[in-house]
Design a protein around this motif. Structure first.
Motif, PDB file in Angstrom:
ATOM      1  N   ARG A  59      34.334  42.352  56.767  1.00 51.59           N
ATOM      2  CA  ARG A  59      34.251  43.749  56.308  1.00 51.59           C
ATOM      3  C   ARG A  59      35.272  44.026  55.193  1.00 51.59           C
ATOM      4  NH1 ARG A  59      33.733  47.344  61.743  1.00 51.59           N
ATOM      5  NH2 ARG A  59      32.941  48.884  60.247  1.00 51.59           N
ATOM      6  N   LEU A  60      35.376  43.081  54.284  1.00 55.24           N
ATOM      7  CA  LEU A  60      36.373  43.145  53.214  1.00 55.24           C
ATOM      8  C   LEU A  60      36.178  44.367  52.334  1.00 55.24           C
ATOM      9  CD1 LEU A  60      38.707  41.868  51.612  1.00 55.24           C
ATOM     10  CD2 LEU A  60      36.972  40.529  50.363  1.00 55.24           C
ATOM     11  N   ALA A  61      34.947  44.620  51.907  1.00 58.90           N
ATOM     12  CA  ALA A  61      34.696  45.751  51.007  1.00 58.90           C
ATOM     13  C   ALA A  61      35.089  47.068  51.659  1.00 58.90           C
ATOM     14  CB  ALA A  61      33.228  45.775  50.586  1.00 58.90           C
ATOM     15  N   GLU A  62      34.800  47.205  52.943  1.00 63.24           N
ATOM     16  CA  GLU A  62      35.148  48.435  53.657  1.00 63.24           C
ATOM     17  C   GLU A  62      36.660  48.621  53.727  1.00 63.24           C
ATOM     18  OE1 GLU A  62      32.700  49.300  57.338  1.00 63.24           O
ATOM     19  OE2 GLU A  62      31.992  47.275  56.883  1.00 63.24           O
ATOM     20  N   THR A  79      47.425  33.563  44.604  1.00 65.21           N
ATOM     21  CA  THR A  79      46.906  32.227  44.897  1.00 65.21           C
ATOM     22  C   THR A  79      45.395  32.172  44.713  1.00 65.21           C
ATOM     23  OG1 THR A  79      48.714  31.857  46.466  1.00 65.21           O
ATOM     24  CG2 THR A  79      46.809  30.388  46.636  1.00 65.21           C
ATOM     25  N   LEU A  80      44.712  33.275  45.005  1.00 63.99           N
ATOM     26  CA  LEU A  80      43.262  33.293  44.809  1.00 63.99           C
ATOM     27  C   LEU A  80      42.928  33.227  43.323  1.00 63.99           C
ATOM     28  CD1 LEU A  80      40.612  33.488  46.472  1.00 63.99           C
ATOM     29  CD2 LEU A  80      40.600  35.925  45.940  1.00 63.99           C
ATOM     30  N   PHE A  81      43.691  33.938  42.513  1.00 69.18           N
ATOM     31  CA  PHE A  81      43.515  33.842  41.058  1.00 69.18           C
ATOM     32  C   PHE A  81      43.669  32.392  40.614  1.00 69.18           C
ATOM     33  CE2 PHE A  81      45.781  33.521  36.972  1.00 69.18           C
ATOM     34  CZ  PHE A  81      44.840  34.054  36.116  1.00 69.18           C
ATOM     35  N   LYS A  95      34.310  38.715  37.761  1.00 68.25           N
ATOM     36  CA  LYS A  95      33.141  39.304  38.417  1.00 68.25           C
ATOM     37  C   LYS A  95      33.474  39.713  39.848  1.00 68.25           C
ATOM     38  CE  LYS A  95      29.841  36.614  35.685  1.00 68.25           C
ATOM     39  NZ  LYS A  95      28.866  35.481  35.720  1.00 68.25           N
ATOM     40  N   LEU A  96      34.342  38.940  40.501  1.00 67.31           N
ATOM     41  CA  LEU A  96      34.755  39.262  41.867  1.00 67.31           C
ATOM     42  C   LEU A  96      35.542  40.573  41.901  1.00 67.31           C
ATOM     43  CD1 LEU A  96      34.639  37.910  44.734  1.00 67.31           C
ATOM     44  CD2 LEU A  96      36.972  37.135  44.283  1.00 67.31           C
ATOM     45  N   LEU A  97      36.420  40.772  40.932  1.00 68.18           N
ATOM     46  CA  LEU A  97      37.171  42.029  40.851  1.00 68.18           C
ATOM     47  C   LEU A  97      36.223  43.214  40.745  1.00 68.18           C
ATOM     48  CD1 LEU A  97      39.965  41.023  38.286  1.00 68.18           C
ATOM     49  CD2 LEU A  97      40.200  41.170  40.772  1.00 68.18           C
ATOM     50  N   LYS A  99      33.023  43.254  41.606  1.00 66.09           N
ATOM     51  CA  LYS A  99      32.203  43.359  42.813  1.00 66.09           C
ATOM     52  C   LYS A  99      32.882  44.229  43.866  1.00 66.09           C
ATOM     53  CE  LYS A  99      30.308  40.594  46.616  1.00 66.09           C
ATOM     54  NZ  LYS A  99      30.102  39.230  47.159  1.00 66.09           N
ATOM     55  N   TYR A 100      34.209  44.089  44.005  1.00 64.96           N
ATOM     56  CA  TYR A 100      34.945  44.835  45.022  1.00 64.96           C
ATOM     57  C   TYR A 100      35.659  46.062  44.452  1.00 64.96           C
ATOM     58  CZ  TYR A 100      33.931  41.129  48.319  1.00 64.96           C
ATOM     59  OH  TYR A 100      33.277  40.239  49.142  1.00 64.96           O
ATOM     60  N   SER A 101      35.350  46.413  43.206  1.00 63.13           N
ATOM     61  CA  SER A 101      35.906  47.617  42.558  1.00 63.13           C
ATOM     62  C   SER A 101      37.428  47.638  42.597  1.00 63.13           C
ATOM     63  CB  SER A 101      35.348  48.883  43.224  1.00 63.13           C
ATOM     64  OG  SER A 101      33.942  48.921  43.128  1.00 63.13           O
ATOM     65  N   LEU A 102      38.024  46.466  42.381  1.00 67.28           N
ATOM     66  CA  LEU A 102      39.479  46.376  42.357  1.00 67.28           C
ATOM     67  C   LEU A 102      39.999  46.747  40.973  1.00 67.28           C
ATOM     68  CD1 LEU A 102      40.064  43.118  44.413  1.00 67.28           C
ATOM     69  CD2 LEU A 102      40.633  45.448  45.098  1.00 67.28           C
ATOM     70  N   LYS A 103      41.019  47.582  40.954  1.00 64.18           N
ATOM     71  CA  LYS A 103      41.614  48.026  39.707  1.00 64.18           C
ATOM     72  C   LYS A 103      42.966  47.372  39.450  1.00 64.18           C
ATOM     73  CE  LYS A 103      38.151  50.804  39.257  1.00 64.18           C
ATOM     74  NZ  LYS A 103      37.042  50.409  38.355  1.00 64.18           N
ATOM     75  N   ALA A 104      43.459  46.613  40.432  1.00 69.82           N
ATOM     76  CA  ALA A 104      44.740  45.928  40.301  1.00 69.82           C
ATOM     77  C   ALA A 104      44.542  44.456  40.614  1.00 69.82           C
ATOM     78  CB  ALA A 104      45.776  46.536  41.241  1.00 69.82           C
ATOM     79  N   LEU A 105      45.423  43.625  40.069  1.00 73.70           N
ATOM     80  CA  LEU A 105      45.352  42.188  40.337  1.00 73.70           C
ATOM     81  C   LEU A 105      46.718  41.554  40.129  1.00 73.70           C
ATOM     82  CD1 LEU A 105      45.244  40.265  37.441  1.00 73.70           C
ATOM     83  CD2 LEU A 105      43.289  41.792  37.142  1.00 73.70           C
TER      84      LEU A 105
END
Length: 257
Positions: A59-62, A79-81, A95-97, A99-105
């Motif tokens: 349930r990562l997206a949630e 590490t994932l990067f 694309k993964l960022l 997909k999950y609507s991430l604004k930070a990395l």
């Protein structure tokens, strides 16, 4: 706060640039994340989904949405990067960022060799669209950066567009800015803080002893990261002088014993 008490250090409200807490989520369930936010959302600025845990967390997206709804910047561990980059899958990472609507990395090179100019190029490119944190220091204790290299890399990564530079310690607190015994490398930390704006540095401090050291050294509003979810409220009491380790630090001289 639930009630007032005089002689507590002033703590900025969110969103803030100093006194930041970055939490390490190493695979919390959605229910655990809800409990964390219920008790501590007001204390959390960043949540890092540690190393590669995102690939196996249910349930990562949630969960990401839950954190974002509380005004918390959530991001995948560096590490994932690196895992995507070393496989030649940088475009897939972007694309993964989305997909999950991430604004930070986070951009790091702690587990692989990366030419530093390449790292800065990634920072420059991604900072045009995202809130970028970069991490300096290796996860391998045998890899040594001298003090000048630490400072040079931090400076150039901030110039490239990083909002914060993270000083590596791992979740163990035994590498990077610490020795194998978990003790702070005082001369390194002092040299960094003399050159780099303290508001721009996020010091990883997973252990209570390390959190105490930084609060004694830099005050209540030092930026601290890799905090365990269960240690957020205890950390805040350290910042406020409401725990024996920092009890005397913020009292006026007339009350100190």
């Amino acid at each position: 706060m639930n009630f007032s008490l005089p002689y507590l250090p002033e703590r900025p409200a969110k969103p803030r640039e100093t006194g930041i807490a970055m939490v390490m989520d190493k695979g919390l369930s959605l229910r655990e994340a809800e409990d964390l936010l219920d008790r501590s959302a007001h204390l959390i600025d960043y949540i890092k989904l540690g190393f590669g845990t995102s690939i196996t967390t249910n349930r990562l997206a949630e969960k990401i949405k839950l954190y974002q709804n509380e005004g918390i910047r959530v991001y995948f561990g560096g590490t994932l990067f690196e895992a995507f980059v070393i496989r030649g899958m940088y475009d897939d990472y972007r694309k993964l960022l989305d997909k999950y609507s991430l604004k930070a990395l986070e951009i790091s090179d702690g587990s692989m060799y990366m030419d530093h100019q390449d790292k800065c190029n990634y920072i420059h490119q991604l900072s045009k669209e995202y809130h970028v944190l970069s991490e300096v220091g290796s996860k391998d204790a045998s890899v040594h950066l001298d003090h000048k290299e630490w400072i040079r890399e931090m400076e150039t990564e901030l110039e490239a567009g990083a909002v914060k530079v993270i000083a590596e310690a791992r979740e163990s607190g035994t590498v990077g800015i610490y020795g194998k015994d978990g003790m702070a490398d005082v001369s390194l930390i002092d040299e960094i803080s003399e050159t780099i704006n303290p508001a721009s540095v996020l010091w990883e401090a997973p252990l209570k002893s390390q959190q105490c050291w930084f609060i004694h050294h830099f005050g209540a509003n030092v930026n601290l990261g890799n905090i365990s979810p269960n240690e957020l409220i205890p950390l805040e009491t350290l910042r406020l002088g409401l725990r024996g380790d920092t009890f005397q630090q913020f009292l006026p001289p007339s009350l100190k014993q």
